[in-house]
Design a protein around this motif. Structure first.
Motif, PDB file in Angstrom:
ATOM      1  N   GLU A  27       7.656  30.395   8.809  1.00 35.46           N
ATOM      2  CA  GLU A  27       6.254  30.789   8.650  1.00 35.46           C
ATOM      3  C   GLU A  27       5.587  31.012   9.998  1.00 35.46           C
ATOM      4  OE1 GLU A  27       3.685  28.826   5.808  1.00 35.46           O
ATOM      5  OE2 GLU A  27       5.406  27.732   4.983  1.00 35.46           O
ATOM      6  N   ALA A  28       6.054  30.269  11.012  1.00 32.20           N
ATOM      7  CA  ALA A  28       5.475  30.406  12.346  1.00 32.20           C
ATOM      8  C   ALA A  28       5.941  31.672  13.053  1.00 32.20           C
ATOM      9  CB  ALA A  28       5.831  29.182  13.188  1.00 32.20           C
ATOM     10  N   GLY A  29       6.996  32.285  12.541  1.00 28.76           N
ATOM     11  CA  GLY A  29       7.475  33.518  13.163  1.00 28.76           C
ATOM     12  C   GLY A  29       8.867  33.443  13.730  1.00 28.76           C
ATOM     13  N   ILE A  87       4.470  20.688  17.885  1.00 32.02           N
ATOM     14  CA  ILE A  87       4.652  21.333  19.179  1.00 32.02           C
ATOM     15  C   ILE A  87       5.713  22.423  19.081  1.00 32.02           C
ATOM     16  CG2 ILE A  87       5.446  20.980  21.554  1.00 32.02           C
ATOM     17  CD1 ILE A  87       4.050  18.272  21.513  1.00 32.02           C
ATOM     18  N   GLY A  88       6.776  22.155  18.332  1.00 28.15           N
ATOM     19  CA  GLY A  88       7.803  23.172  18.127  1.00 28.15           C
ATOM     20  C   GLY A  88       7.275  24.397  17.413  1.00 28.15           C
ATOM     21  N   LEU A  89       6.439  24.191  16.409  1.00 28.68           N
ATOM     22  CA  LEU A  89       5.868  25.316  15.665  1.00 28.68           C
ATOM     23  C   LEU A  89       4.945  26.147  16.546  1.00 28.68           C
ATOM     24  CD1 LEU A  89       5.162  23.493  12.291  1.00 28.68           C
ATOM     25  CD2 LEU A  89       6.861  25.292  12.666  1.00 28.68           C
ATOM     26  N   PHE A  90       4.223  25.489  17.436  1.00 34.78           N
ATOM     27  CA  PHE A  90       3.395  26.246  18.376  1.00 34.78           C
ATOM     28  C   PHE A  90       4.272  26.956  19.407  1.00 34.78           C
ATOM     29  CE2 PHE A  90      -0.240  23.358  17.125  1.00 34.78           C
ATOM     30  CZ  PHE A  90      -1.025  24.377  16.594  1.00 34.78           C
ATOM     31  N   GLU A 108      -3.056  26.126  10.155  1.00 34.71           N
ATOM     32  CA  GLU A 108      -3.313  25.419   8.901  1.00 34.71           C
ATOM     33  C   GLU A 108      -2.038  25.179   8.100  1.00 34.71           C
ATOM     34  OE1 GLU A 108      -6.841  25.327   5.523  1.00 34.71           O
ATOM     35  OE2 GLU A 108      -6.472  27.171   6.660  1.00 34.71           O
ATOM     36  N   PHE A 109      -1.067  26.084   8.197  1.00 30.71           N
ATOM     37  CA  PHE A 109       0.148  25.974   7.394  1.00 30.71           C
ATOM     38  C   PHE A 109       0.967  24.735   7.739  1.00 30.71           C
ATOM     39  CE2 PHE A 109       1.801  27.704  11.271  1.00 30.71           C
ATOM     40  CZ  PHE A 109       3.144  27.340  11.320  1.00 30.71           C
ATOM     41  N   MET A 110       0.787  24.191   8.939  1.00 31.11           N
ATOM     42  CA  MET A 110       1.610  23.052   9.345  1.00 31.11           C
ATOM     43  C   MET A 110       0.997  21.701   8.995  1.00 31.11           C
ATOM     44  SD  MET A 110       1.191  23.042  13.539  1.00 31.11           S
ATOM     45  CE  MET A 110       1.395  24.802  13.782  1.00 31.11           C
ATOM     46  N   ILE A 111      -0.218  21.690   8.461  1.00 30.66           N
ATOM     47  CA  ILE A 111      -0.853  20.424   8.088  1.00 30.66           C
ATOM     48  C   ILE A 111      -0.243  19.914   6.786  1.00 30.66           C
ATOM     49  CG2 ILE A 111      -3.000  19.273   7.423  1.00 30.66           C
ATOM     50  CD1 ILE A 111      -4.500  21.349   9.115  1.00 30.66           C
TER      51      ILE A 111
END
Length: 353
Positions: A207-209, A176-179, A312-315
């Motif tokens: 990576e998420a920005g 949720i934080g990455l989103f 995909e990077f967070m899986i």
């Protein structure tokens, strides 16, 4: 004789068994879905190994996508073979909040994985009119991650985040934080700081920005400055909720997503800051709006499909049903590093959307 399927059944807190149970059938207005992927939510950890669900026995799991396999009587709008993402809440559509379109606040809802059987199973049945078809070409694993992405967006839409805002995401390395980091980027925030005690997860936030990622209070204190316009708290850790108030700017906003397991106290110093800087604190619950399931869900699908919202990077794990109990127990005990964990009940040999 009823067809059977594999499912992970919870009989009591900590008593999680892989069993063969009856495969569901589609009643009027329902479909049966072949589960493509089901993610782990932080609430699953507590539900399965600490607090328990609303009913037992139960198949848990509520962040999922699936392929339509069977249509019940009267079903329209979906066809066998369609890939759908599944909003886990089933509102009553009759209570006062529902009538006002505030479905996250429904007073009489049902819910996959906590009040009705969920998706740590090969199949699940549910109302066809509450499903969302997935855009052509979008991966089924992404479709299983719409719920946490929509939860992050719902929380941010509770704030006044605009282009140029300075944003901190507490627990910025979890799903949720990455989103939340990505939504802040998409909405034009100029300074996005992700805070996570795990250095590995903090790196994922970059990576998420995120413009900056820190993993200690000392690092955070060096860059707080006058504070953040928006603070998104995703952890549910009481001390982090207090800390979130302590880093908010004048007229800043703190939006709370994480669910605490202990009383939350705001320290005297942060209480004074809250009053004197006129900081707003708001809660955020679930991810739904009108028309159901809301713009949070349709916007998420749109941004996933066009590549703006990365997933995909967070899986960190993709596992079969046989690994559900062990993996979620390890997550609960923090003996493994994980961000987004997905279970693939029917393996990877599924149709291409």
């Amino acid at each position: 004789m009823s067809e059977k399927m594999k499912a992970v059944v919870m009989h009591a807190v900590g008593d999680i068994r892989l069993e063969e149970i009856d495969k569901p059938v589609a009643g009027p207005g329902e479909v049966v879905m072949k589960i493509a992927a089901c993610g782990v939510c932080g609430s699953d950890l507590d539900r399965m190994y600490k607090k328990g669900p609303h009913k037992l026995p139960l198949v848990t799991g509520h962040e999922f996508s699936g392929y339509i396999e069977e249509l019940g009587e009267g079903v329209e709008g979906v066809e066998v073979g369609d890939l759908v993402t599944v909003p886990p809440m089933l509102p009553c559509f009759e209570c006062a909040p529902c009538v006002q379109g505030e479905f996250s606040l429904c007073e009489n809802y049902d819910y996959y994985g906590s009040r009705r059987n969920g998706a740590y199973a090969e199949y699940v049945a549910g109302p066809a009119n509450l499903l969302l078809k997935v855009p052509a070409g979008l991966d089924a694993r992404a479709a299983a991650m719409v719920d946490p992405a929509a939860i992050a967006l719902h929380a941010i839409w509770r704030t006044k985040l605009t282009a140029g805002s300075r944003v901190a995401v507490m627990g910025g390395g979890g799903p949720i934080g990455l989103f939340a980091v990505q939504w802040a980027r998409i909405m034009g925030a100029t300074d996005i700081v992700a805070v996570d005690v795990s250095e590995e997860k903090a790196k994922l936030a970059l990576e998420a920005g995120a413009t900056t990622a820190v993993s200690s209070t000392e690092e955070l204190e060096k860059i707080v400055g006058s504070g953040f316009d928006v603070v998104v708290e995703t952890t549910g850790v009481p001390a982090v909720a207090d800390q979130s108030v302590g880093i908010a700017a004048r007229h800043g906003e703190v939006t709370l997503i994480g669910i605490p397991n202990a009383p939350v106290e705001i320290s005297a110093g942060n209480w004074a800051r809250l009053m004197r800087l006129e900081i707003n604190i708001c809660g955020s619950w679930n991810s739904f709006g009108a028309p159901f399931p809301g713009a949070e869900w349709t916007t998420t699908l749109e941004h996933m499909a066009n590549g703006n919202l990365l997933w995909e990077f967070m899986i960190t794990h993709e596992e079969p049903l046989e690994k559900v109990a062990e993996t979620i127990r390890n997550m609960s005990e923090r003996t493994i590093h994980s961000s987004k964990v997905l279970f693939l009940p029917n393996g990877t040999d599924l149709p291409t959307n």
